[in-house]
Design a protein around this motif. Structure first.
Motif, PDB file in Angstrom:
ATOM      1  N   PHE A  38       0.806  -1.233   0.000  1.00  0.00           N
ATOM      2  CA  PHE A  38       0.000   0.000   0.000  1.00  0.00           C
ATOM      3  C   PHE A  38       0.837   1.280   0.000  1.00  0.00           C
ATOM      4  CE2 PHE A  38      -2.102  -2.973   3.180  1.00  0.00           C
ATOM      5  CZ  PHE A  38      -2.689  -3.776   2.202  1.00  0.00           C
TER       6      PHE A  38
ATOM      7  N   LEU B 255       0.883   3.817   2.009  1.00  0.00           N
ATOM      8  CA  LEU B 255       0.183   5.053   2.380  1.00  0.00           C
ATOM      9  C   LEU B 255       0.927   5.723   3.532  1.00  0.00           C
ATOM     10  CD1 LEU B 255      -3.509   3.731   2.363  1.00  0.00           C
ATOM     11  CD2 LEU B 255      -2.339   5.005   0.546  1.00  0.00           C
TER      12      LEU B 255
ATOM     13  N   SER C  20       0.927   6.872   6.972  1.00  0.00           N
ATOM     14  CA  SER C  20       0.059   6.504   8.105  1.00  0.00           C
ATOM     15  C   SER C  20      -0.358   7.707   8.946  1.00  0.00           C
ATOM     16  CB  SER C  20       0.766   5.475   8.999  1.00  0.00           C
ATOM     17  OG  SER C  20       1.977   6.001   9.507  1.00  0.00           O
TER      18      SER C  20
ATOM     19  N   VAL D  62      -6.906   9.841   4.711  1.00  0.00           N
ATOM     20  CA  VAL D  62      -7.089   9.376   3.341  1.00  0.00           C
ATOM     21  C   VAL D  62      -7.099  10.571   2.385  1.00  0.00           C
ATOM     22  CG1 VAL D  62      -8.784   8.357   1.757  1.00  0.00           C
ATOM     23  CG2 VAL D  62      -8.256   7.229   3.943  1.00  0.00           C
TER      24      VAL D  62
ATOM     25  N   PRO E 247      -5.136   5.526   7.582  1.00  0.00           N
ATOM     26  CA  PRO E 247      -4.878   4.184   7.071  1.00  0.00           C
ATOM     27  C   PRO E 247      -5.067   3.067   8.096  1.00  0.00           C
ATOM     28  CG  PRO E 247      -3.291   5.692   6.141  1.00  0.00           C
ATOM     29  CD  PRO E 247      -4.104   6.481   7.138  1.00  0.00           C
ATOM     30  N   ASP E 248      -4.671   3.316   9.344  1.00  0.00           N
ATOM     31  CA  ASP E 248      -4.790   2.277  10.373  1.00  0.00           C
ATOM     32  C   ASP E 248      -6.239   1.917  10.679  1.00  0.00           C
ATOM     33  OD1 ASP E 248      -2.084   2.125  10.554  1.00  0.00           O
ATOM     34  OD2 ASP E 248      -1.903   3.279  12.413  1.00  0.00           O
TER      35      ASP E 248
ATOM     36  N   LYS F 187      -7.345  -0.095   2.075  1.00  0.00           N
ATOM     37  CA  LYS F 187      -6.051   0.583   1.900  1.00  0.00           C
ATOM     38  C   LYS F 187      -5.586   0.496   0.447  1.00  0.00           C
ATOM     39  CE  LYS F 187      -4.340  -0.319   6.596  1.00  0.00           C
ATOM     40  NZ  LYS F 187      -3.359  -1.090   7.398  1.00  0.00           N
TER      41      LYS F 187
END
Length: 363
Positions: A86, A88, A90, A94, A134-135, A142
């Protein structure tokens, strides 16, 4: 859109890519399949210059990206990549993950970037997660955010490196659905994947990679239905094979049976299938015992997980002769037992050897 000539890449003494040449046209969806460790991910990383090739050339939309004068970050804006993990940020929401690139690299206003990001999140079904982190997302969510983040940069090309490999099976379909939509919209994509049905469904072309080369390429029908090369056929049908060589009439039948049983156990085959397989081999050996003083014999077992079928091939040296068609050698009840446990029996002469191929009945 992408032109690659004689690409090579090594890590130390390990040669990962060897003389890879391929072109990908605008709007094409290319799936790259093959066993693990054959250079598929390295191939994508070289296209994006995350790993720098040792030799060859790569042109993206007419630009030689290996030329030292090329503005690589500018080229990368046309070509984004979706990773297995992913990648991303964290600590960002988003929305912030999606707007960071367009604002910093494309000079887009925050308002325009957010408006566009909401539209993209709607495309991947995650508009309600815009303010989440993300978490707080599942693996499938994700990965869909990662795809939306790629799209936020208006790329001409998306590279996807096994985008579903780290997902639970229940989450795979939601990611594949988004990729299918991108393909339908005409996005140029190169996808490394182990999802064979997906690759067959979404691709214009499929590249089968093995040992660092493009071993075979073609349409999905050519690769998945009519593969021309043995390694491709073995991989597509998930064939597990075993070969036993017999060099004299004094072979060890008990050792042979033990190896067949072990092979069957590894494939988790039904007990009846194992029994019939051993019966078939023992009955066939009754015929071959008559010629083993002058001939060599190889017994090949090939189990196709996809077709759930067992192929048994007896390959012998010597003069052209189909033992199961020789009236002097036939023992009627033995042949009956062989036919009772097989769906088909075929004979051919190949490479100066006699080849009997028998397909075991399913149970």
């Amino acid at each position: 859109m992408i032109k690659i000539d004689h690409l090579s890449k090594s890590f130390g003494t390990l040669e990962v890519l060897k003389d890879v040449t391929v072109e990908i046209k605008a709007g094409e969806v290319i799936s790259i399949i093959g066993p693990s460790g054959t250079g598929k991910s390295t191939f994508l990383r070289c296209i994006n210059l995350l790993d720098r090739p040792d030799g060859g050339s790569i042109s993206i939309d007419g630009v030689d990206i290996l030329n030292p004068k090329t503005d690589v970050p500018k080229v990368r804006q046309k070509m984004n990549m979706v990773f297995q993990s992913f990648n991303l940020f964290s600590h960002l929401s988003v929305m912030d993950n999606l707007t960071l690139g367009p604002i910093k690299l494309l000079g887009m206003s925050k308002q325009d970037a957010e408006r566009k990001s909401i539209d993209l999140l709607k495309v991947v079904g995650l508009a309600e997660k815009a303010e989440s982190y993300p978490d707080e997302l599942s693996g499938g969510q994700k990965q869909r955010v990662a795809i939306a983040r790629c799209m936020a940069m208006d790329p001409k090309i998306i590279l996807l490196d096994e985008p579903t490999s780290s997902l639970d099976p229940t989450m795979v379909s939601e990611v594949l659905s988004v990729i299918r939509r991108l393909a339908k919209d005409g996005m140029t994509m190169a996808i490394v994947t182990h999802e064979m049905d997906f690759a067959r469904d979404v691709s214009n072309r499929v590249l089968y990679m093995d040992e660092g080369v493009i071993y075979e390429e073609g349409t999905p029908e050519q690769i998945f239905v009519h593969p021309q090369k043995e390694k491709t056929r073995t991989f597509i049908n998930r064939i597990r094979s075993f070969t036993y060589h017999i060099g004299s009439p004094d072979y060890d039948l008990y050792a042979l049976n033990a190896e067949i049983k072990t092979f069957c156990e590894k494939q988790i085959l039904p007990v009846k299938t194992r029994q019939n397989l051993i019966l078939l081999v023992e009955e066939m050996l009754q015929y071959f015992n008559l010629i083993l003083s002058t001939s060599l014999l190889d017994i090949h077992l090939a189990y196709s997980e996809k077709k759930e079928s067992m192929e048994v091939v007896f390959e012998s040296t010597g003069a052209a002769m189909n033992l199961l068609d020789n009236k002097q050698l036939l023992e009627k009840s033995g042949l009956t037992r062989i036919r009772n446990v097989t769906d088909s029996i075929d004979y051919c002469r190949l490479n100066n050897k006699n080849r009997l191929t028998l397909i075991l009945k399913k149970h």
